[in-house]
Design a protein around this motif. Structure first.
Motif, PDB file in Angstrom:
ATOM      1  N   ARG A  70      42.008  44.221  39.100  1.00 27.95           N
ATOM      2  CA  ARG A  70      40.704  43.589  38.926  1.00 27.95           C
ATOM      3  C   ARG A  70      40.028  43.389  40.284  1.00 27.95           C
ATOM      4  N   PRO A  71      39.653  44.495  40.931  1.00 27.04           N
ATOM      5  CA  PRO A  71      39.011  44.365  42.250  1.00 27.04           C
ATOM      6  C   PRO A  71      37.663  43.656  42.133  1.00 27.04           C
ATOM      7  N   GLY A  72      37.242  43.066  43.220  1.00 28.78           N
ATOM      8  CA  GLY A  72      35.915  42.436  43.242  1.00 28.78           C
ATOM      9  C   GLY A  72      34.824  43.437  42.936  1.00 28.78           C
ATOM     10  N   LYS A  73      34.949  44.614  43.524  1.00 27.47           N
ATOM     11  CA  LYS A  73      33.971  45.660  43.182  1.00 27.47           C
ATOM     12  C   LYS A  73      34.567  47.042  43.379  1.00 27.47           C
ATOM     13  N   SER A 136      32.180  41.992  56.872  1.00 32.16           N
ATOM     14  CA  SER A 136      30.771  42.411  56.879  1.00 32.16           C
ATOM     15  C   SER A 136      30.484  43.041  58.240  1.00 32.16           C
ATOM     16  N   THR A 255      29.291  42.545  51.652  1.00 34.35           N
ATOM     17  CA  THR A 255      30.583  42.124  52.173  1.00 34.35           C
ATOM     18  C   THR A 255      31.694  42.863  51.429  1.00 34.35           C
ATOM     19  N   GLU A 257      35.564  43.030  50.314  1.00 34.98           N
ATOM     20  CA  GLU A 257      36.628  42.058  50.068  1.00 34.98           C
ATOM     21  C   GLU A 257      37.967  42.776  49.927  1.00 34.98           C
ATOM     22  N   THR A 258      39.025  42.048  50.168  1.00 38.18           N
ATOM     23  CA  THR A 258      40.374  42.571  49.945  1.00 38.18           C
ATOM     24  C   THR A 258      40.491  43.100  48.511  1.00 38.18           C
TER      25      THR A 258
END
Lengths: 307, 307
Positions: A70-73, A136, A255, A257-258
């Motif tokens: 479930r990655p952030g994006k 970022s 940004t 994210e991990t």
């Protein structure tokens, strides 16, 4: 190291492949996100110990989830093959990107659940980057330090839904003459949620190969097969924008994210053996098994199941 | 009930507004996601008890996060105002959608961190739906049961980046005559990650108003102001596709998950007092404060801060 997520006792668990055939559970981490956020050397030592000593599972018998479930994006670079410029009449001199929802992701060896209502659906074989440390405004010369590893991605696409979700319309622009006035500009715009983001449109995996084991991400053969026949036979050398260029560019807007995934764009070169382009392969009509293989990363295989 | 997420002692916490001015912490839930996944009546009772008795915080002094800080996906419906059909030369008879990355979300009263490199950026005032119980293939007549509540959304858009990330190109289509042949079809395609998804392009909040307090989501005045001047003065009655229609349609392609956000499309009607359309308001050039207010839901206010 090859590290992924699979179901163990019905729960998502971190697993590491010890060989092409056998994998070990990495119990020290409760999820891939936890592993990605841990200090790199600590995590590596834990994974190495697990693969050397822990109980083994047959790779072929595991139920694989997307490596980062479930990655952030999930960002995808459009039209990023060196074969594209011949086709582009006008377009940006920078990477153009879209996102796929995490609900579109599915793991290795899982079904592609397609519907007749999707129209045509074809595969798009791609190298994907998994972000380790986020950030970022990441400078180009430090961008590769933010890559945890690489995986295989299949950017399923429905050109039918793309055509349906394209508007030819009069866009509202500010007037050139009156400060509060508007003028209409005839425009085209396409919205990608359905044609790129329907359920199971994002097969990923089987695992992440850590960056230290990929000497050059831009020198990897990438092949797409349907029912064993090679359709695409390309090389990541043909990416127009490099991994570092994409990370530097996108992180000046969004940004990172991990755990974020960036799919680098479709490999396009058709196999000499014939068989058409990926656009000839309508998975809804033809069903079967589609594989994407990237040199050094592995084979991502999925089969069509009509919903 | 008005339930949101705010920083308490530097950590994200669930808070509920007891009045327009005062809010209470809801310590029983460690996150909005936990609350949304809890049985509705249990959650309601806990929130009611907290607002009646717990220590109070001034709404104006809290640091608000997006109500769901990290939803699985943020879907936005394009061109969904009844004023649009006059502008559409051709387009789908169904809702067209795109996604915004969760990193674009920002809370009430937080800065919109804009850059000169974004070109023009304008606000788009929208009603947003927060999904409670997820699902696939949700029938129209049950769709509203999946709505936990409603919130206010500002779909920041850069028409400059939209124009940059538009390709006029020759798309690869299967040949009509040869099974493995291709033909090129002159096409336009737009990729939205930058123009819709840059950091702070998704202000949301301040809170979610639970669905039981919104008698009709399609009868709410929606206003957009810049530095106090009304720009847009519309009503959700002018949505082309209803909340239930959008949920039923999208869930036949994409599984909806608890916490997913669906922004219903831009309110367009210009205020009688003049001041132009939202497209006249370039937040990069003009800076200032932008507010979206929806009747019964509250005011979402953000100010421009040049990065």
């Amino acid at each position: 190291m090859r590290i992924g997520t699979a179901l163990l006792n019905g729960q998502p668990a971190v697993v590491a492949a010890a060989s092409d055939d056998m994998a070990a559970a990495v119990h020290a981490f409760d999820s891939m996100e936890t592993l990605l956020a841990a200090p790199r050397e600590t995590a590596n030592a834990i994974v190495e110990e697990a693969t050397a000593s822990a109980p083994r599972f047959a790779v072929a018998e595991l139920t694989w989830l997307p490596p980062v479930p479930r990655p952030g994006k999930v960002l995808c670079v459009a039209l990023n093959n060196s074969a594209n410029p011949d086709r582009i009449i006008s377009g940006p001199p920078t990477p153009a990107l879209f996102t796929k929802p995490t609900t579109s992701l599915t793991g290795h060896d899982t079904p592609l659940r397609l519907r007749a209502s999707y129209g045509r659906v074809h595969p798009e074989p791609e190298l994907a980057v998994v972000i380790g440390i986020g950030g970022s405004d990441i400078p180009h010369d430090r961008a590769l330090r933010h890559v945890y590893g690489y995986t295989v991605f299949n950017d399923l696409t429905s050109p039918t839904l793309r055509a349906e979700d394209t508007f030819h319309y009069r866009a509202i622009h500010p007037s050139d003459s009156e400060p509060d006035g508007v003028r209409y500009v005839e425009s085209w715009v396409t919205y990608p949620a359905r044609y790129k983001g329907s359920d199971t449109f994002g097969p990923t995996g089987p695992w992440i190969v850590t960056a230290d084991e990929v000497a050059d991400p831009h020198a990897l053969r990438i092949v797409c097969r349907h029912n064993g026949q090679i359709i695409t036979d390309d090389n990541t050398a043909n990416l127009r924008f490099s991994v570092a260029e994409v990370i530097a560019f996108v992180s000046s807007y969004m940004t990172l994210e991990t755990g974020d995934v960036i799919a680098m764009g479709t490999a396009l070169r058709r196999a000499n053996s014939g068989g058409g382009a990926v656009q000839n392969l309508d998975l809804v009509a033809r069903g079967g098994t589609v594989e994407v293989e990237i040199e050094g990363l592995g084979v991502l295989r999925n089969h069509v199941e009509h919903r």
